[in-house]
Structure formats: C-alpha cells, structure tokens
Design an enzyme around this catalytic site. Structure first.
Site, PDB file in Angstrom:
ATOM      1  N   GLY A 355       0.969  -1.116  -0.118  1.00 15.71           N
ATOM      2  CA  GLY A 355       0.052  -0.053  -0.055  1.00 15.71           C
ATOM      3  C   GLY A 355       0.946   1.298   0.052  1.00 15.71           C
ATOM      4  O   GLY A 355       1.976   1.139   0.108  1.00 15.71           O
ATOM      5  N   PRO A 356       0.154   2.477  -0.080  1.00 17.75           N
ATOM      6  CA  PRO A 356       1.030   3.624  -0.317  1.00 17.75           C
ATOM      7  C   PRO A 356       1.605   4.251   1.312  1.00 17.75           C
ATOM      8  O   PRO A 356       1.172   3.339   2.050  1.00 17.75           O
ATOM      9  CB  PRO A 356      -0.123   4.883  -0.598  1.00 17.75           C
ATOM     10  CG  PRO A 356      -1.539   3.886  -0.914  1.00 17.75           C
ATOM     11  CD  PRO A 356      -1.228   2.599  -0.487  1.00 17.75           C
ATOM     12  N   PRO A 357       2.556   5.153   1.228  1.00 18.46           N
ATOM     13  CA  PRO A 357       3.169   5.408   2.481  1.00 18.46           C
ATOM     14  C   PRO A 357       2.416   6.039   3.321  1.00 18.46           C
ATOM     15  O   PRO A 357       1.158   6.728   2.970  1.00 18.46           O
ATOM     16  CB  PRO A 357       4.309   6.401   1.887  1.00 18.46           C
ATOM     17  CG  PRO A 357       4.425   6.041   0.554  1.00 18.46           C
ATOM     18  CD  PRO A 357       3.138   5.640  -0.200  1.00 18.46           C
ATOM     19  N   GLY A 358       2.369   5.733   4.840  1.00 20.71           N
ATOM     20  CA  GLY A 358       1.753   6.204   5.662  1.00 20.71           C
ATOM     21  C   GLY A 358       0.545   5.641   6.164  1.00 20.71           C
ATOM     22  O   GLY A 358      -0.501   6.242   6.420  1.00 20.71           O
ATOM     23  N   THR A 359       0.178   4.247   5.405  1.00 18.79           N
ATOM     24  CA  THR A 359      -1.023   3.870   5.727  1.00 18.79           C
ATOM     25  C   THR A 359      -1.163   2.805   7.224  1.00 18.79           C
ATOM     26  O   THR A 359      -1.891   2.008   7.138  1.00 18.79           O
ATOM     27  CB  THR A 359      -1.466   3.015   4.432  1.00 18.79           C
ATOM     28  OG1 THR A 359      -0.289   2.180   3.935  1.00 18.79           O
ATOM     29  CG2 THR A 359      -1.902   4.092   3.241  1.00 18.79           C
ATOM     30  N   GLY A 360       0.205   2.828   7.618  1.00 14.46           N
ATOM     31  CA  GLY A 360       0.139   1.905   8.789  1.00 14.46           C
ATOM     32  C   GLY A 360       0.638   0.686   8.669  1.00 14.46           C
ATOM     33  O   GLY A 360       0.469  -0.463   9.633  1.00 14.46           O
ATOM     34  N   LYS A 361       1.427   0.268   7.378  1.00 16.09           N
ATOM     35  CA  LYS A 361       1.933  -0.936   7.241  1.00 16.09           C
ATOM     36  C   LYS A 361       2.869  -1.503   8.427  1.00 16.09           C
ATOM     37  O   LYS A 361       2.744  -2.454   8.760  1.00 16.09           O
ATOM     38  CB  LYS A 361       2.419  -1.086   5.904  1.00 16.09           C
ATOM     39  CG  LYS A 361       1.299  -0.779   4.643  1.00 16.09           C
ATOM     40  CD  LYS A 361       2.221  -0.942   3.601  1.00 16.09           C
ATOM     41  CE  LYS A 361       3.241  -0.105   3.241  1.00 16.09           C
ATOM     42  NZ  LYS A 361       3.185   1.243   3.225  1.00 16.09           N
ATOM     43  N   THR A 362       3.794  -0.728   8.618  1.00 16.93           N
ATOM     44  CA  THR A 362       5.001  -1.002   9.614  1.00 16.93           C
ATOM     45  C   THR A 362       4.340  -1.043  11.292  1.00 16.93           C
ATOM     46  O   THR A 362       4.453  -1.815  11.737  1.00 16.93           O
ATOM     47  CB  THR A 362       6.114  -0.132   9.744  1.00 16.93           C
ATOM     48  OG1 THR A 362       6.515   0.121   8.208  1.00 16.93           O
ATOM     49  CG2 THR A 362       7.149  -0.248  10.499  1.00 16.93           C
ATOM     50  N   SER A 678      -6.171   3.445 -17.709  1.00 18.56           N
ATOM     51  CA  SER A 678      -7.620   4.177 -17.367  1.00 18.56           C
ATOM     52  C   SER A 678      -8.209   5.078 -17.820  1.00 18.56           C
ATOM     53  O   SER A 678      -9.247   5.406 -17.486  1.00 18.56           O
ATOM     54  CB  SER A 678      -7.338   3.953 -15.767  1.00 18.56           C
ATOM     55  OG  SER A 678      -6.634   4.927 -15.383  1.00 18.56           O
ATOM     56  N   LYS A 721      -9.903   6.177  -6.674  1.00 18.47           N
ATOM     57  CA  LYS A 721     -10.880   6.654  -7.540  1.00 18.47           C
ATOM     58  C   LYS A 721     -11.954   7.161  -7.074  1.00 18.47           C
ATOM     59  O   LYS A 721     -12.782   8.371  -7.481  1.00 18.47           O
ATOM     60  CB  LYS A 721     -10.933   5.661  -8.736  1.00 18.47           C
ATOM     61  CG  LYS A 721      -9.304   5.624  -9.650  1.00 18.47           C
ATOM     62  CD  LYS A 721      -9.488   4.788 -10.708  1.00 18.47           C
ATOM     63  CE  LYS A 721      -7.956   4.685 -11.346  1.00 18.47           C
ATOM     64  NZ  LYS A 721      -8.088   3.804 -12.412  1.00 18.47           N
TER      65      LYS A 721
END
Length: 772
Positions: A355-362, A678, A721
């Site tokens: 996912g994109p940066p800052g989405t809480g993966k870590t 797209s 989107k």
C-alpha cells in the site's frame, strides 16, 4: 585600560596551535589562507592565527574556528612545489576575533588584543615561588623525557619572565592541541600557571606509566626475537585488562553449550569448534575469528521458543485498539490464531502488506506482535544490494558476520519471533549477487526449515518465524518471490476513516508527545475534517499526524507565553495555526460542455480527478497530445481515435474530416507526469464529443481501458478513484463491468452518496455521457 581593536586577516590552522613568543614555520595550500597571507603582506604583515575545531573542514566559517588565537607577524614566505607556501611567523600576543567577515576569497575580522593579566597583583615573593614551582616540575619532566633538548631546558630554566616562560613550556612540551588551545585562551597568568603545571604533571605520569610498562615487557622477553616481543606485549596487555586465556574461556563456552536448548547435532558442532579454539591458543591470529564464531553460535536461539497468546478476543481487542479499519489484515491474523489454537502448531504465514506510504503497514506489525505476545524484530531492506546481507558472509572473509535474518533471530532470543521485512520492494541488486533470490529461501515455507546462513553454516529453522513484509508497490518485486508471499492490500483511507484515526489515535499521541494534556487542547470535528481536506494530500495519515503535531507545538507555546489554560481549535481559527489552505479538490463544472470529460486517476498519495480537454481545429490531420503523458496513455489515445474513425458513419462524420482538421488532447497540470490505461474511455469520449459537438454531462466521471473495437477493460485503484470522485462532488461514475466485484468489496461509506454504473462497451459509456 581598554584593549586595542583592529581589523586583520584570519589564518585558519588545522591540527596546530601557535602561542605568543614563538617563532615557527608551517605550510599552507588553501586559497583562502594564501589570500589572507598575501593581504597581510600588503599591509602591516600581521595576521591572527585561529585553530579549526574540526581539521577536516575545507572551507571554515566563524562557527568552525576558536575565537581566541595568536596575533603573529609574518617573517618569511617561501614558495614550494605544488602550490604550497611555507610561512614563518613570530607569535606576538593573544587576540580575540569579535566580528567575523568574509569576501569569499579570504577570512578577516575585528581583533581585540588580549594583554596578560594578574601580574600586577603578584608580590616579588609570589612571583619567585611561581617561577620555582614551574621550573621544578619542568626539571622532573626533563628527567623523565631524555629526548627533550638539554639546551632548550637550560634556556627555559634561566628565563625569569613568568608569562614568557609559560608560553615557552606550552609551545615546546608535547601537549595535545586542545590543551594548548585551553592555555592560549587563559589571559590570567596565575590561572595559566596552574593549568600548565597540571598539564605538565599529567605528561610526567604518562611517561612514567609508559616507562614502567616497557620495563616489565623487557623483563620477560628476549630482545632478538621480534615475534616473541609482540606476543609478550599482548600477554601483558591482556593481564592488565583482566582477560582470561583460551583454556579458561573454552571451559566457559563448553558450560554454555551444555545449557543451550539445541539439537544433539548442533551441540556436537559447537563443541567441535570449542575444542578447536582450545587447541589454537591465544597467540594465533585465527583465535579471535573462532571465538567470535562460537559466541555467535551460542547466542542463536536454536530450539528456544516463546509461548504465543492464543486468546482470539484479546488479539482482536489489541488490533482494534491500535488501528482503525484494515479489516483484511486483522481477519488474516485472527484466522492464523484460530488455526494455531486448533492444530497446536501450524506453519506461520508469510504476509506482504502492500500500500501507499503512511497507511500503517509497519505499525500494524508491532500491533500483531503485541497481540500474539511475540518478540518483534524489524529488518529494513531498503537499499540492501549485497546478497551477504541476507545469507551472511563466508568466514574466510575479513570482518565476516551473520546475515540480517540470523542477526534478527539472535536479537530476538527466540526462534519464533515476528520478523518485519520492511520495504521489501526497495531491495536492489549489483555485481555482489541477487538479493531478491537470497530472500527466496527465507520466504518459502517449504524451504526455510533448513535455511543456511553462510557464516553460521549450520541449518537454521525459520518455519516458526511469522514473517510480515511491507511494500509500496509489487511492480519491482520479482514474480518468484511474490509467489511465496500472501499479498494483502492496505489501500488509501477514506475521509471518514482518517477522521476516526485522528480522533482515536493521532490527537492523543501528539498531545502526550508535546507535553500537553487533554484539558489543555481540544480539536473540533469540523477542524479535523478541514485539516484532512485542506492541508494534507495523501493516501495514509503521516502528514495528518505532522499537522496535528504542528498545532500541538504552537498551543504549547501559547500556554507558556500567553498563560492560556486551554485552547480549542475550530475550523474558524485553524488558519492561525496552520496557515492558508494548501490543497483543494477540483469540483465538477457547473455546466455541460463539449470536449471536456472528467477522468479518474490513481496516484501514490491516493486518488485524483483529471479533466481531459479536446479541441478540434482546421488543419492537416495532425493528432497532438500534451500534458506530460506516458507511452501507455498515448497508446490509449491512439486506440480511442482509431475506434472513433471506425464508427464515423454512425455519427455522420465525413471521411475527409480527419484530413482537414487537427485534434489536440490536453490534460492540465502539464508538469505532472501521467501514465496508465485507465483514461482510455475518457479520452475517447472527449474526442467524440469535440468532433460531433455533443455536450458531455458535467457531473459525470469515468475510468476504464479502451480497445480498438470499443470494449471497456478493467482497471485498478478503484477505492482511491471513487474517493476522489466523491471529493469532487461527482454524482455518476462509470466503471468497467469486469470491476463489479471490486466495487462490491468496498465499504458502504465509500459508495454511499454516489451512483455507480457498470459499462461493457463504448456504446454504454456514450449513452450515459452525452447529454440527451
């Protein structure tokens, strides 16, 4: 009496302190230093010599120099080969730079002369006592250091001028440059006398210890045997440090090996290495290598495991407490726990959060470790390009060490930790090996039961390690490695999700971090919503947290400066804390227009809308694309115009139209690169609208790939989107029919308030797009 102040060039010295009453020469080659000396020669031949705090700085500024130095007169200049100039100077007196200037070519400043103080308070008896005191210490130093010139000692012992004598001692005794600088900065003679005596006494002690050490070595060694001398010196050093010999150390290793939780085969291998170390002895260069290897083997958790928490309710509570949303990730962890509870032992999954940066993966990996009560180890793979970082170095190399996986287990202390492989998509390769391929064995549940680290050499069991990898994109991850991981997408957060995260997590965290309490700061719901929409443009919540932190810092300042008891942030006073609004979404046009269609795009910071504009002009049949479009987007436009030409008869377009007119497609924000398939149906609709002069609905947006025959193919990034369409106040969104399952998976809060129609062909698209 006021000290005289005058302007003079500055010469910056590296690793050298020059004191008054000293005649000395040194070499210069820096342009700023040569220019300073040349400027001084044109005037009164005087400069101030300042020592650099860091000798490695090539172009020093005022902060890089000590402010107190020596005013000196240049006596002689000699040019040497290689643009080097040898300068002879006579130290005159102390000086302090009060103002610092530079004209780019050299340094100069206003220098205040520093006179020696304290002499007028000394009586004849005190002066005699000080002279005798420093001379007696000097005599002791001369006895301990036979290399000191006897003539120089004789000259210093005959000197009756106390300030002059102190300067001579500081110059000629082998003090460090820092000590000399300290003596240079002291103007009071009595204080300088005390510091000089202390420094000189320290040098005497150093000489005595060194002499005693050499004497003890000489007692034990034969002068003709160089190797024996070095070994005895090493032995004495070890005795001084209290180190034990190899036999005693080997016994300790054996005791640790017996207590180690490991298989019989592993213990036999370790004991074999210990026996080898015992036979080598301390004198061999190989002993330190073998000792390090044994310590690494003993530190690894071969069969040591921690007990996992199997309480599913507790795990769910911890995950919900730490993170809002992220339903797929939480469900997968709960499933793993359920299987582990039923089977008592099962293969740990290898999960990759994308996912994109800052989405809480870590941060979710930390929460999982807390929920399962596992040891947590984070291994950052960003920029790792050497295969040995994963598999370890072979022990034949100098400085060999285990790889990051083995070191992670060693740090965790158990064989079943949660190991986070952060930024796995940013691994790179070079001539030293393929790092991605090295990860294949680590992340293959069928192979990692016997993972071989080149340094450890004994197979390590990784099957009980819970691996969680994070990546921003799967495009750079090779297919074989991707196949070994279970992908879970962590998509952009909606406005509602961001509001929940801010209220439940971020505000509390930043209030505590900035020394405030809940009573001192409150942020209204409208203000939070305004921060999200007007001051951040991202998929995650990293910048949102920064903005909340910025508010907290300014509130903390107000509480201290203005003595405020509490501050409430509303949408009305938000600009006072964060400044003017930075971002705004392009809302739908008010009127239906010809040749203008709104498309939907996925970006690394979430979704966005693209307003595609098409103009048809008299010309020679040229087809032009502007707006910094990528190759895929250009091909979509060409496919679109080919489709339109194939259906020209249906819309009454004459054959010669394309030969007599130019078509220009433009996508605004020309500096921003855009690419992807797209926008295919969007560009085709805009072109057909411009050619047929039919208006397109202003409240409509669309996304989908087009084929030459007008079929609409599926695309990705639908969640982002749809969120962008809602922000732009779009009422109707056209989505490829094959993306129906993706839409059905979205939460109701995302799709509520917007009409979504599924299209399979361009005929479907045009039936919704053109104004009836």
């Amino acid at each position: 009496m006021t000290n005289i102040r005058r302007t003079m060039p500055i010469v910056a010295l590296r690793g050298m302190t020059i004191l008054p009453d000293t005649l000395i020469h040194f070499d210069i080659n820096r342009k700023i230093t040569i220019k300073a000396v040349e400027t001084a020669m044109e005037k009164d031949q005087q400069v101030i010599l300042l020592m650099q705090k860091d000798p490695d700085v090539e172009e020093p500024t005022f902060e890089d120099l000590y402010h107190i130095g020596t005013i000196a007169e240049i006596k002689q200049l000699i040019k040497l080969p290689g643009d080097v100039i040898r300068v002879m100077v006579q130290g005159l007196q102390r000086g302090e730079v009060c103002e610092f200037y530079t004209d780019q070519s050299y340094l100069y400043g206003d220098v205040e002369e520093k006179e020696d103080t304290g002499m007028e308070q000394l009586s004849e008896i005190e002066l005699t006592a000080y002279l005798r005191g420093i001379k007696s210490v000097l005599e002791v130093y001369a006895m301990e250091n036979p290399r000191l010139s006897k003539d120089l000692v004789k000259t210093m012992l005959l000197d009756e001028d106390l300030p002059h004598l102190l300067n001579l001692v500081a110059t000629n005794i082998s003090f460090s440059y820092d000590v000399k600088q300290d003596l240079l900065e002291v103007c009071d003679v009595t204080e300088r006398y005390e510091q000089t005596c202390v420094a000189l006494t320290n040098e005497i002690e150093i000489l005595r210890i060194r002499k005693d050490f050499q004497a003890r070595v000489k007692e034990k060694v034969d002068k003709n045997q160089k190797e024996y001398i070095m070994r005895e010196q090493l032995k004495i050093i070890r005795e001084e440090l209290g180190d034990k010999d190899s036999s005693t150390e080997a016994e300790e290793f054996l005791a640790r090996a017996k207590k180690l939780k490991a298989s019989k085969k592993v213990k036999e291998q370790i004991e074999k290495e210990i026996e080898r170390y015992k036979n080598i002895g301390n004198n061999s260069s190989e002993s330190s290598v073998v000792r390090g290897y044994i310590e690494s083997l003993l530190a690894l958790p071969w069969d040591k495991v921690s007990k996992d928490k199997k309480d599913i309710k507790n795990a769910k509570m911890v995950l919900d407490e730490d993170h809002y949303g992220l339903k797929k990730v939480k469900d997968r962890i709960i499933e793993f726990l359920a299987v582990r509870s039923l089977t008592k032992k099962g293969d740990s999954p290898i999960i990759c959060l994308v996912g994109p940066p800052g989405t809480g993966k870590t941060s979710i990996a930390k929460s999982v470790a807390r929920a399962l009560d596992k040891e947590y180890v984070r291994i950052c793979l960003g920029g790792v390009r050497d295969e040995a970082e994963i598999r370890g170095h072979r022990r034949t190399y100098v400085g060999a060490m285990p790889g990051r996986i083995a070191m992670g287990l060693k740090n965790a202390g158990v064989k079943n930790p949660l190991m986070l492989l952060d930024e796995i998509d940013k691994v790179s390769n070079d001539y030293k090996g393929d790092t991605f391929s090295a990860l294949l064995e680590v992340l293959d549940s069928e192979q990692n039961k016997r993972f071989v680290d080149h340094y450890v050499e004994i197979p390590i069991d990784l099957s009980e390690v819970l691996f969680i990898a994070t990546a921003n994109s799967v495009q750079t991850i090779p297919r074989p490695l991707l196949d070994r991981m279970e992908l879970i997408e962590v998509n952009s957060y909606s406005q509602n999700e961001k509001e929940h995260i801010a209220k439940e997590h971020l505000i509390k965290k930043q209030i505590e971090k900035n020394g405030l309490n809940v009573k001192q700061l409150s942020i209204s719901d409208k203000a939070i919503s305004h921060i999200i929409s007007g001051y951040t443009k991202e998929a995650g919540v990293r910048n949102l947290e920064r903005k909340i932190g910025e508010i907290c810092r300014k509130v903390a300042r107000e509480i201290l400066e203005d003595k405020k008891k509490s501050v409430k942030i509303t949408d009305k006073n938000l600009e006072h804390y964060l400044g003017k609004v930075r971002y705004s979404f392009d809302e739908i046009n008010k009127e239906d227009e010809i040749g203008i269609v709104r498309g939907l795009a996925w970006t690394s910071v979430g979704g966005d809308t693209l307003q595609i504009e098409v103009n048809v002009m008299p010309g020679k049949g040229n087809f032009e694309l502007t707006g910094k479009l990528g190759d895929v987007m250009k091909e979509s436009a060409k496919a679109g115009i080919s489709y339109i030409r194939s259906i020209s008869e249906q819309y009454g377009i004459k054959k010669e139209f394309y030969e007599k007119n130019d078509i220009h497609i433009h996508i605004p924000e020309g500096a921003v690169p855009k690419d992807g398939p797209s926008a295919g149906i969007t560009m085709a609709t805009a072109m057909l609208s411009a050619i047929t002069k039919k208006k397109v609905r202003a409240d409509l947006a669309m996304t989908g790939e087009i084929t030459l025959r007008g079929r609409v193919l599926p695309i990705g990034g639908l969640k982002e989107k749809i969120l962008a369409a809602k922000a732009a106040k779009v009422k109707l969104v056209l989505v490829p029919k094959k993306n129906k399952s993706d839409i059905e998976e979205l939460e109701k809060e995302i799709t509520t308030g917007i009409e979504i129609q599924f299209v399979d062909t361009m005929d479907d698209v045009l039936s919704y797009a053109f104004v009836k």
